[in-house]
Design an enzyme around this catalytic site. Structure first.
Site, mmCIF file in Angstrom:
data_model
loop_
_atom_site.group_PDB
_atom_site.id
_atom_site.type_symbol
_atom_site.label_atom_id
_atom_site.label_comp_id
_atom_site.label_asym_id
_atom_site.label_seq_id
_atom_site.Cartn_x
_atom_site.Cartn_y
_atom_site.Cartn_z
ATOM 1 N NE ARG A 152 -2.156 0.131 3.644
ATOM 2 C CZ ARG A 152 -1.948 0.816 4.767
ATOM 3 N NH1 ARG A 152 -2.395 2.050 4.880
ATOM 4 N NH2 ARG A 152 -1.298 0.284 5.774
ATOM 5 C CB ILE A 153 3.355 2.604 2.377
ATOM 6 C CG1 ILE A 153 2.286 2.679 3.475
ATOM 7 C CG2 ILE A 153 4.282 3.807 2.458
ATOM 8 C CD1 ILE A 153 2.853 2.649 4.884
ATOM 9 N NE ARG A 234 7.570 -1.041 12.640
ATOM 10 C CZ ARG A 234 6.749 -0.070 12.258
ATOM 11 N NH1 ARG A 234 7.219 0.931 11.524
ATOM 12 N NH2 ARG A 234 5.484 -0.096 12.589
ATOM 13 C CG ASP A 258 10.333 8.453 10.865
ATOM 14 O OD1 ASP A 258 10.609 9.429 11.598
ATOM 15 O OD2 ASP A 258 9.184 7.957 10.782
ATOM 16 C CD GLU A 263 11.178 3.795 17.100
ATOM 17 O OE1 GLU A 263 9.964 3.987 17.346
ATOM 18 O OE2 GLU A 263 11.644 3.755 15.959
ATOM 19 C CG HIS A 283 8.765 5.636 14.400
ATOM 20 N ND1 HIS A 283 8.877 4.369 14.922
ATOM 21 C CD2 HIS A 283 7.969 5.516 13.304
ATOM 22 C CE1 HIS A 283 8.186 3.515 14.172
ATOM 23 N NE2 HIS A 283 7.621 4.192 13.190
ATOM 24 C CB ILE A 284 7.303 11.997 12.848
ATOM 25 C CG1 ILE A 284 8.342 12.309 11.761
ATOM 26 C CG2 ILE A 284 7.800 12.420 14.230
ATOM 27 C CD1 ILE A 284 8.654 13.787 11.612
ATOM 28 N N GLY A 285 6.540 9.036 10.939
ATOM 29 C CA GLY A 285 5.904 8.697 9.669
ATOM 30 C C GLY A 285 4.389 8.630 9.734
#
Length: 316
Positions: A152-153, A234, A258, A263, A283-285
């Site tokens: 999808r992405i 990831r 990211d 984390e 990690h703001i995706g």
């Protein structure tokens, strides 16, 4: 129900419109990550339901053994390996999930690419320090945009890249390559050719046993010294320590990441943060308002459906 929501770093969940869906429940929100079984057991001790923000907290059998009240786990986004589904099944705990559109993550990939190519952060910092132009950036148009994975992405990244004039170039499983061909995109003849020919490599794979460490040191060594590697999926997709070593050796010449193995990353405590040829974001995706409304809206609907006796989006 008593609902516990953990890892709400920005304290933003209570301010979402969809939060009103929980108005008939008792909700407890924590804004940081708890470490260790004892801390997690104390945090969740009164929980009838837990809402998990992606994979920020691991729910294993040892923890579940200390949570006798727990009835429901509602996952924002698709379930991954951070929850012991077999243990949940044995204990009668219902696990539910649901996904958003992925648009926010695809957009962040483009932001990272453009910022890295144009040295945006460096130029902003120069200006703040009283200096003027210092770098000669590179445009995206005309570059070979390698996309590893055509889900999808990955598909969205190809579409966005094409809109900027880039040339999407896909690698992945045979089924992904076939889908990419059907969508009109060029696919690599081999994994080696993919890394060797791409000007930019974007990793767009889900993390599982098959993909963990799928990008090897030898793959990175094939990349051009002018190439950019982007990882907003990831960190564990890349062989442990391989990216840091590759960047020090100059192939690829630059990276934008990211995601990290552990984390949150606090105190600047990660080796990539000290490298001048790596752009790092926290990690703001998927951390975007519309995305959160969608993810949490589904997660809250799942809980209400359970209470109504009609569980939905159940994970087996």
């Amino acid at each position: 129900m008593h609902i516990v929501i953990s890892d709400d770093y920005q304290d933003c969940v209570r301010h979402l419109q969809c939060f009103s869906k929980l108005q008939n429940h008792t909700v407890e929100i924590f804004n940081h990550t708890a470490l260790g079984i004892d801390a997690l057991a104390q945090r969740y001790q009164n929980a009838d339901a837990i809402v998990l923000i992606r994979e920020r907290t691991i729910i294993n059998r040892e923890l579940l053994n200390r949570l006798p009240k727990l009835k429901v786990i509602s996952q924002t986004g698709k379930m991954a390996s951070h929850v012991d589904l077999q243990a949940c099944k044995e204990k009668g705990i219902i696990v539910m999930d649901g996904r958003g559109s992925g648009s926010a993550t695809a957009e962040l990939n483009m932001l990272l690419i453009l910022a890295a190519l144009r040295k945006l952060v460096e130029e902003v910092n120069r200006l703040k320090e009283g200096r003027w132009q210092g770098y000669l950036g590179v445009q995206l148009s005309g570059k070979i945009l390698g996309v590893y994975g055509f889900g999808r992405i990955g598909k969205q990244v190809c579409e966005l890249g094409k809109a900027f004039g880039a040339k999407p170039f896909v690698w992945g499983r045979p089924s992904s390559l076939e889908k990419a061909k059907q969508a009109g995109y060029e696919v690599a003849a081999s994994k080696d050719d993919f890394f060797r020919e791409s000007d930019i490599v974007c990793l767009q794979l889900r993390l599982n046993d098959e993909t963990r460490g799928i990008v090897k040191r030898s793959d990175l060594a094939l990349m051009k010294d002018s190439a950019l590697l982007v990882n907003a999926s990831r960190a564990e997709l890349i062989e442990d320590g391989a990216l840091e070593s590759a960047l020090k050796e100059g192939r690829p010449g630059f990276a934008a990441v990211d995601t990290y193995e552990s984390e949150p990353v606090l105190g600047g405590n990660h080796p990539l943060l000290s490298l001048p040829n790596c752009l790092c974001t926290p990690h703001i995706g998927f951390v975007e308002k519309d995305n959160y409304e969608a993810y949490f809206g589904i997660a809250f609907d799942n809980i209400n459906a359970y209470v109504a006796g009609t569980p939905q989006n159940c994970v087996e």
